[in-house]
Scaffold this motif. Structure first.
Motif, mmCIF file in Angstrom:
data_model
loop_
_atom_site.group_PDB
_atom_site.id
_atom_site.type_symbol
_atom_site.label_atom_id
_atom_site.label_comp_id
_atom_site.label_asym_id
_atom_site.label_seq_id
_atom_site.Cartn_x
_atom_site.Cartn_y
_atom_site.Cartn_z
ATOM 1 N N TRP A 67 0.811 -1.211 0.000
ATOM 2 C CA TRP A 67 0.000 0.000 0.000
ATOM 3 C C TRP A 67 0.848 1.266 0.000
ATOM 4 C CZ3 TRP A 67 -3.971 -1.937 4.200
ATOM 5 C CH2 TRP A 67 -4.874 -2.810 3.588
ATOM 6 N N CYS A 68 2.154 1.109 -0.155
ATOM 7 C CA CYS A 68 3.079 2.240 -0.263
ATOM 8 C C CYS A 68 3.009 3.183 0.940
ATOM 9 C CB CYS A 68 2.839 3.028 -1.557
ATOM 10 S SG CYS A 68 3.232 2.089 -3.041
ATOM 11 N N LEU A 69 2.938 2.619 2.111
ATOM 12 C CA LEU A 69 2.944 3.411 3.334
ATOM 13 C C LEU A 69 4.375 3.631 3.803
ATOM 14 C CD1 LEU A 69 0.030 1.599 5.201
ATOM 15 C CD2 LEU A 69 -0.080 3.741 3.917
ATOM 16 N N GLU A 70 4.594 4.710 4.523
ATOM 17 C CA GLU A 70 5.935 4.998 5.034
ATOM 18 C C GLU A 70 6.317 4.001 6.125
ATOM 19 O OE1 GLU A 70 5.942 9.025 6.296
ATOM 20 O OE2 GLU A 70 5.621 9.841 4.290
ATOM 21 N N LYS A 71 7.609 3.905 6.382
ATOM 22 C CA LYS A 71 8.099 2.937 7.357
ATOM 23 C C LYS A 71 7.519 3.189 8.745
ATOM 24 C CE LYS A 71 10.311 0.099 6.933
ATOM 25 N NZ LYS A 71 9.949 -1.306 6.581
ATOM 26 N N SER A 72 7.334 4.447 9.092
ATOM 27 C CA SER A 72 6.802 4.763 10.416
ATOM 28 C C SER A 72 5.430 4.136 10.626
ATOM 29 C CB SER A 72 6.713 6.282 10.601
ATOM 30 O OG SER A 72 5.870 6.859 9.618
ATOM 31 N N THR A 209 20.704 2.966 7.008
ATOM 32 C CA THR A 209 21.116 1.708 7.633
ATOM 33 C C THR A 209 20.276 1.428 8.870
ATOM 34 O OG1 THR A 209 23.369 2.135 6.873
ATOM 35 C CG2 THR A 209 23.085 0.407 8.511
ATOM 36 N N CYS A 210 19.937 2.477 9.612
ATOM 37 C CA CYS A 210 19.095 2.306 10.802
ATOM 38 C C CYS A 210 17.742 1.707 10.434
ATOM 39 C CB CYS A 210 18.895 3.641 11.507
ATOM 40 S SG CYS A 210 20.314 4.214 12.464
ATOM 41 N N LEU A 211 17.154 2.157 9.323
ATOM 42 C CA LEU A 211 15.868 1.619 8.899
ATOM 43 C C LEU A 211 15.964 0.126 8.605
ATOM 44 C CD1 LEU A 211 14.474 4.397 6.516
ATOM 45 C CD2 LEU A 211 13.652 3.802 8.788
ATOM 46 N N THR A 212 17.029 -0.265 7.940
ATOM 47 C CA THR A 212 17.220 -1.680 7.621
ATOM 48 C C THR A 212 17.376 -2.514 8.888
ATOM 49 O OG1 THR A 212 18.289 -1.133 5.518
ATOM 50 C CG2 THR A 212 18.674 -3.338 6.392
ATOM 51 N N LEU A 213 18.187 -2.031 9.826
ATOM 52 C CA LEU A 213 18.415 -2.776 11.062
ATOM 53 C C LEU A 213 17.181 -2.781 11.956
ATOM 54 C CD1 LEU A 213 22.086 -1.819 12.049
ATOM 55 C CD2 LEU A 213 21.239 -3.834 10.831
ATOM 56 N N VAL A 217 15.356 -6.031 13.540
ATOM 57 C CA VAL A 217 15.033 -6.252 14.951
ATOM 58 C C VAL A 217 13.561 -6.621 15.112
ATOM 59 C CG1 VAL A 217 14.877 -5.167 17.229
ATOM 60 C CG2 VAL A 217 16.875 -4.767 15.801
ATOM 61 N N TYR A 218 12.698 -5.969 14.349
ATOM 62 C CA TYR A 218 11.278 -6.316 14.415
ATOM 63 C C TYR A 218 11.029 -7.736 13.911
ATOM 64 C CZ TYR A 218 8.829 -2.085 15.927
ATOM 65 O OH TYR A 218 8.315 -1.051 16.673
ATOM 66 N N LEU A 219 11.696 -8.107 12.847
ATOM 67 C CA LEU A 219 11.487 -9.437 12.264
ATOM 68 C C LEU A 219 12.113 -10.544 13.104
ATOM 69 C CD1 LEU A 219 12.089 -8.536 8.520
ATOM 70 C CD2 LEU A 219 9.926 -9.295 9.506
ATOM 71 N N LEU A 220 13.204 -10.223 13.803
ATOM 72 C CA LEU A 220 13.892 -11.203 14.643
ATOM 73 C C LEU A 220 13.830 -10.772 16.108
ATOM 74 C CD1 LEU A 220 17.065 -11.889 12.446
ATOM 75 C CD2 LEU A 220 14.943 -13.219 12.553
ATOM 76 N N HIS A 221 12.677 -10.284 16.515
ATOM 77 C CA HIS A 221 12.518 -9.705 17.848
ATOM 78 C C HIS A 221 12.881 -10.689 18.949
ATOM 79 C CE1 HIS A 221 10.316 -8.136 21.399
ATOM 80 N NE2 HIS A 221 10.574 -6.959 20.862
ATOM 81 N N ALA A 263 24.967 0.056 15.997
ATOM 82 C CA ALA A 263 25.201 -1.003 15.013
ATOM 83 C C ALA A 263 25.344 -0.421 13.610
ATOM 84 C CB ALA A 263 24.061 -2.016 15.068
ATOM 85 N N SER A 264 24.520 0.576 13.294
ATOM 86 C CA SER A 264 24.599 1.223 11.984
ATOM 87 C C SER A 264 25.937 1.938 11.807
ATOM 88 C CB SER A 264 23.451 2.221 11.826
ATOM 89 O OG SER A 264 22.206 1.580 11.919
#
Length: 330
Positions: A67-72, A209-213, A217-221, A263-264
């Motif tokens: 749906w092309c929503l922003e990351k936030s 890089t922060c967005l990727t990490l 973290v969310y995916l591997l919480h 980390a970034s």
């Protein structure tokens, strides 16, 4: 899946760090720190569950991307869903306890409630994404028709009335308090402060890089926080009580943000990593050992074992600071 027409997404190049007055930044940072402190205290006082399971988070991320929503919006939707599902689980357990005290045959009602929650989970998840998009002024983009078409494509038949009722159920369950801070807000605020403090790594460079990490973290919480817990107690098999006490660390977004940024920084320019950690410690009051251990856990799960944790003289001792990290925030 049919996607609505809309403007392009904001990307890292659209962010302009250093354009806000220092006084405004200081006030905003203080406000976020106060919110974080309250959230950590609430998590420590309550027995909370967790619905940040990998498949659920991935579903939210993919749907937001479609749906092309922003990351936030993605992070906000996950947080809304997390709190809503915890509330629902608490209500079911509370009703089950009362029913079992009255009559054991009432167990079937408890099972029915659980089945209803399970059957409506996809609808509730989509409602959380839609509510999060509205908070980001995307209410004209993610229309009810778009949502209904998506649900229909999944074989989930739903009316507009049921869709509105689902949103209202989420809102009522959370007392209409859904404008929740996300880890991204803490990350971006700290990057702003780092820029003013003369950080050698540009904020815009760190941001991508922060967005990727943060996605990672969310995916591997659970794996990431599980490794942090084991490191903090120096034991590979934490007890249930130790896990419950660690919940406050899981809800500490300031700690998560400094770990993400550190980390970034290591990925972008490992020679400047120590300076970034020092800046983050000075800004937040979080011990450098805690920042190092968190960044170590994130990098271990993303790029391997050659991480800043190995540069520390005693990484296991550093992990102990995580047990009191929530009280270190300013």
């Amino acid at each position: 899946m049919e996607g609505p027409s809309r403007p392009r997404l904001a990307n890292s190049s659209d962010f302009q760090f250093g354009a806000v007055a220092t006084e405004t930044i200081e006030n905003a940072l203080l406000h976020l720190a106060q919110q974080n402190e309250q959230a950590v205290k609430a998590a420590a006082a309550e027995r909370m569950g967790s619905f940040r399971e990998t498949r659920i988070v991935e579903f939210v991320f993919l749907l937001s991307e479609q749906w092309c929503l922003e990351k936030s919006v993605s992070y906000q939707a996950v947080e809304i869903l997390e709190r809503f599902m915890v509330k629902q689980a608490e209500n079911i357990c509370r009703q089950a306890t009362v029913q079992l005290r009255n009559h054991k045959t009432e167990l079937q009602k408890w099972r029915t409630l659980k089945e209803q929650l399970f059957n409506k989970f996809t609808l509730r998840l989509v409602s959380c994404v839609q509510l999060a998009s509205k908070l980001s002024f995307h209410y004209k983009i993610i229309s009810n028709i778009t949502v209904l078409n998506f649900l229909q494509a999944l074989g989930y038949i739903c009316t507009k009335e049921e869709l509105l009722e689902s949103e209202l159920d989420v809102l009522k369950s959370l007392n209409f308090q859904i404008n929740l801070p996300t880890p991204l807000a803490y990350v971006e605020m700290l990057l702003e402060v780092l820029g003013y403090n003369g950080c050698l790594v540009p904020a815009t460079q760190l941001h991508a890089t922060c967005l990727t990490l943060l996605d990672l973290v969310y995916l591997l919480h659970e794996p990431i926080y599980g490794s942090l817990l084991r490191a903090s107690i120096e034991n590979s098999t934490p007890s249930q009580l130790q896990g419950e006490k660690f919940i406050s660390v899981k809800e500490d977004f300031m700690l998560l943000a400094v770990g993400i940024i550190a980390a970034s920084a290591f990925i972008q320019n490992h020679e400047c990593w120590s300076q970034v950690v020092e800046h983050l410690q000075s800004i937040t009051g979080i011990a450098s050992e805690s920042i190092a251990e968190f960044s170590y856990a994130i990098l271990t799960h993303s790029v391997g074992t050659n991480t800043p944790g190995q540069q520390q003289p005693a990484p296991h001792k550093a992990a102990r600071a995580l047990r009191t990290a929530e009280s270190s925030n300013t």
